[in-house]
Scaffold this active site. Structure first.
Site, short mmCIF file in Angstrom:
data_model
loop_
_atom_site.label_atom_id
_atom_site.label_comp_id
_atom_site.label_asym_id
_atom_site.label_seq_id
_atom_site.Cartn_x
_atom_site.Cartn_y
_atom_site.Cartn_z
N GLY A 244 60.88 32.50 26.95
CA GLY A 244 59.24 32.79 27.01
C GLY A 244 59.07 33.08 25.21
NE ARG A 287 64.10 36.10 21.02
CZ ARG A 287 65.14 36.08 20.04
NH1 ARG A 287 64.83 37.52 19.38
NH2 ARG A 287 65.86 34.90 21.00
NE ARG A 323 68.64 39.85 17.72
CZ ARG A 323 67.58 39.22 17.02
NH1 ARG A 323 67.14 39.84 16.56
NH2 ARG A 323 66.63 37.87 16.93
CB CYS A 353 86.14 47.74 7.03
SG CYS A 353 86.83 49.35 7.34
CD GLU A 354 83.56 42.18 9.33
OE1 GLU A 354 83.49 41.07 8.45
OE2 GLU A 354 84.19 41.56 10.06
N1 LLP Z 1 67.03 30.55 29.92
C1 LLP Z 1 68.08 30.35 29.05
C2 LLP Z 1 68.27 28.80 29.62
C3 LLP Z 1 68.14 30.53 28.23
O1 LLP Z 1 69.27 29.98 27.30
C4 LLP Z 1 67.91 31.57 27.16
C5 LLP Z 1 67.98 32.48 25.81
C6 LLP Z 1 66.47 32.07 27.92
C7 LLP Z 1 65.75 31.91 29.41
C8 LLP Z 1 65.67 33.73 27.10
O2 LLP Z 1 64.54 33.05 26.36
P1 LLP Z 1 63.63 34.25 25.33
O3 LLP Z 1 62.03 34.49 26.55
O4 LLP Z 1 64.84 35.33 25.46
O5 LLP Z 1 63.23 33.61 24.53
N2 LLP Z 1 70.94 36.45 20.41
C9 LLP Z 1 69.98 35.26 20.14
C10 LLP Z 1 68.86 35.08 21.55
C11 LLP Z 1 69.38 34.18 22.49
C12 LLP Z 1 69.26 33.01 23.11
C13 LLP Z 1 69.81 32.45 23.77
N3 LLP Z 1 69.31 31.92 25.37
C14 LLP Z 1 68.82 36.70 19.36
O6 LLP Z 1 70.08 37.35 19.29
O7 LLP Z 1 68.34 35.77 18.81
#
Ligand code: LLP
Length: 426
Positions: A244, A287, A323, A353-354
């Site tokens: 999204g 998110r 993040r 410790c980084e």
């Molecule tokens: N669908 C698939 C196949 C995905 O790989 C993802 C996120 C979503 C849906 C959800 O996307 P959103 O609505 O959350 O944008 N760790 C990173 C974000 C990694 C997203 C991976 N895939 C961060 O903290 O920004």
């Protein structure tokens, strides 16, 4: 995080609250670091998607990876959400939280045969298949189980999501999906396999999208494919457009993400080329459902200065919220007790410790003394789920607030938890 972008959080009498609960009270009872989520904010975000997509047949498959705690999944399941999962572990969590298996889509480039079997057994809605080899393996696994696997093929539309390179997924150089040029052949081949029931087309171009145009471009490419497949007798009934909207991380100068309504309008407009070819729309937001609804509460341990910098050392670290270190992300921060003092520029760092262990660099914050509480905002998504035990730090507790009441939805890990399953060799 006390702006319109963070609906669950506001100061009351100079004390930061989540809904009707003082964050200081939660910290006093549960300790820090602790993630605190607003139930109202999660519900509002979910409903905003539902409202924005009203008028078209749709299913919101919450992306479990954003926040997979049982208490959060249960809340979404009760709202009627489906789930986007990427592992057998996420399926296990979703079912354990009371989620409906029939509303699950299973994405990911590396599904194992065991994961396929457990998802078939649960009766999930669809596998989002990401490669030619996976098509054959899923066909074989489904036939061996005596069932047909409902399938969507994930196409890589080669669209630039205009986001951080680590979370951009729809470009040819990324590992995701089946190349657009090979997609037609893949659909033809999959449609002929007895173990597969090909119903859908899927894409996910990236995360933290702050414009609607990449969504529109990706949908246009997928719709073109849907119409051309229809002309050769392959009827696609599900269109899954992946994750999204991006969210506001409170960084000066960053344009706010589009509204849910602008997103809904762009999606409907892009889908209008389908004319009479009716499809159900699937969306996989993560998110934007949980991100703004959560804060990470930390306590100030120490202040220190050197010739060039001031450091605010807190008890949360990169193992709790990776993040900032990993993506260079900005998270909004505010003292839990509102201060009128002039801000100073500080690096907010953790005990790990980084040098890479920072939560903010060169951030203007009011001076905060040892023992004061800091709220780190927009931490509801990819916060706890990306946390680790690095430096043998127990993972944080999680609290869900609803009005005046709150529930510890996850206890803080104990040291015993951290050595569970370990043994010393003879
Ligand atoms: N669908 C698939 C196949 C995905 O790989 C993802 C996120 C979503 C849906 C959800 O996307 P959103 O609505 O959350 O944008 N760790 C990173 C974000 C990694 C997203 C991976 N895939 C961060 O903290 O920004």
């Amino acid at each position: 995080m006390t702006s319109a972008a963070f609906p669950g959080f506001e100061y009351r009498d100079d004390a930061l609250h989540c809904e009707g609960v003082a964050l200081a009270a939660v910290a006093a009872a549960v300790g820090t670091p602790v993630f605190v989520y607003s139930r109202g904010a999660i519900e509002t975000a979910y409903r905003a998607y539902d409202a924005a997509l009203a008028g078209i047949d749709h299913l919101i498959c919450y992306s479990v990876k954003a926040n997979s705690s049982l208490g959060i999944l249960n809340l979404l399941a009760r709202l009627g959400a489906g789930a986007d999962i990427v592992s057998g572990g996420e399926l296990y969590r979703w079912l354990k939280a009371g989620g409906d298996a029939g509303k699950v889509v299973f994405s990911g480039v590396g599904k194992t045969e065991a994961e396929m079997r457990s998802a078939l057994e649960a009766g999930i809605l669809a596998f989002n298949v990401e490669s030619g080899e996976e098509i054959d393996v899923l066909d074989r696994v489904a036939r061996a189980a005596g069932v047909r696997a409902r399938v969507a093929l994930r196409v890589n539309p080669d669209v630039d999501a205009q986001t951080h390179p680590y979370i951009s997924t729809g470009l040819t150089q990324n590992k995701f999906g089946i190349a657009a040029a090979a997609a037609r052949d893949a659909f033809r081949r999959a449609a002929d396999l007895p173990g597969l029931d090909v119903r859908g087309i899927d894409c996910h171009i990236g995360s933290q999208l702050t414009k609607t145009s990449p969504f529109s471009d990706a949908i246009a490419r997928l719709c073109e494919l849907i119409l051309s497949l229809a002309s050769e007798g392959i009827r696609i009934t599900d269109l899954d457009i992946g994750g999204g909207l991006g969210i506001d991380y409170g960084k000066d100068g960053d344009a706010p993400p589009p509204s849910h309504d602008a997103y809904g309008a762009a999606v409907k407009q892009a889908m209008s080329v389908l004319g009479d070819h009716q499809v159900r729309l699937l969306v996989e937001p993560g998110r934007s459902i949980v991100g703004p609804a959560g804060v990470l509460l930390a306590r100030v341990l120490y202040n220190k200065d050197n010739e060039v910098k001031h450091f605010t050392i807190v008890d949360a670290a990169m193992n709790d919220l990776i993040r900032p270190s990993f993506y260079g992300s900005h998270h909004p921060m505010q003292p839990v007790r509102r201060s009128a003092a002039a801000s100073r520029v500080t690096d907010v760092v953790g005990p790990i410790c980084e040098t890479g262990d920072f939560l903010a660099r060169d951030r203007a914050l009011p001076p905060m003394e040892r023992g004061e509480l800091l709220a780190i905002g927009a931490a509801g998504a990819y916060g706890f789920t990306m946390s680790s035990n690095y430096n043998t730090r127990p993972r944080a507790a999680e609290v869900l607030v609803s009005g005046e009441t709150w529930t510890v939805i996850r206890d803080r890990e104990t040291l015993e938890h951290l050595v569970r399953g370990e043994r010393i060799a003879e």
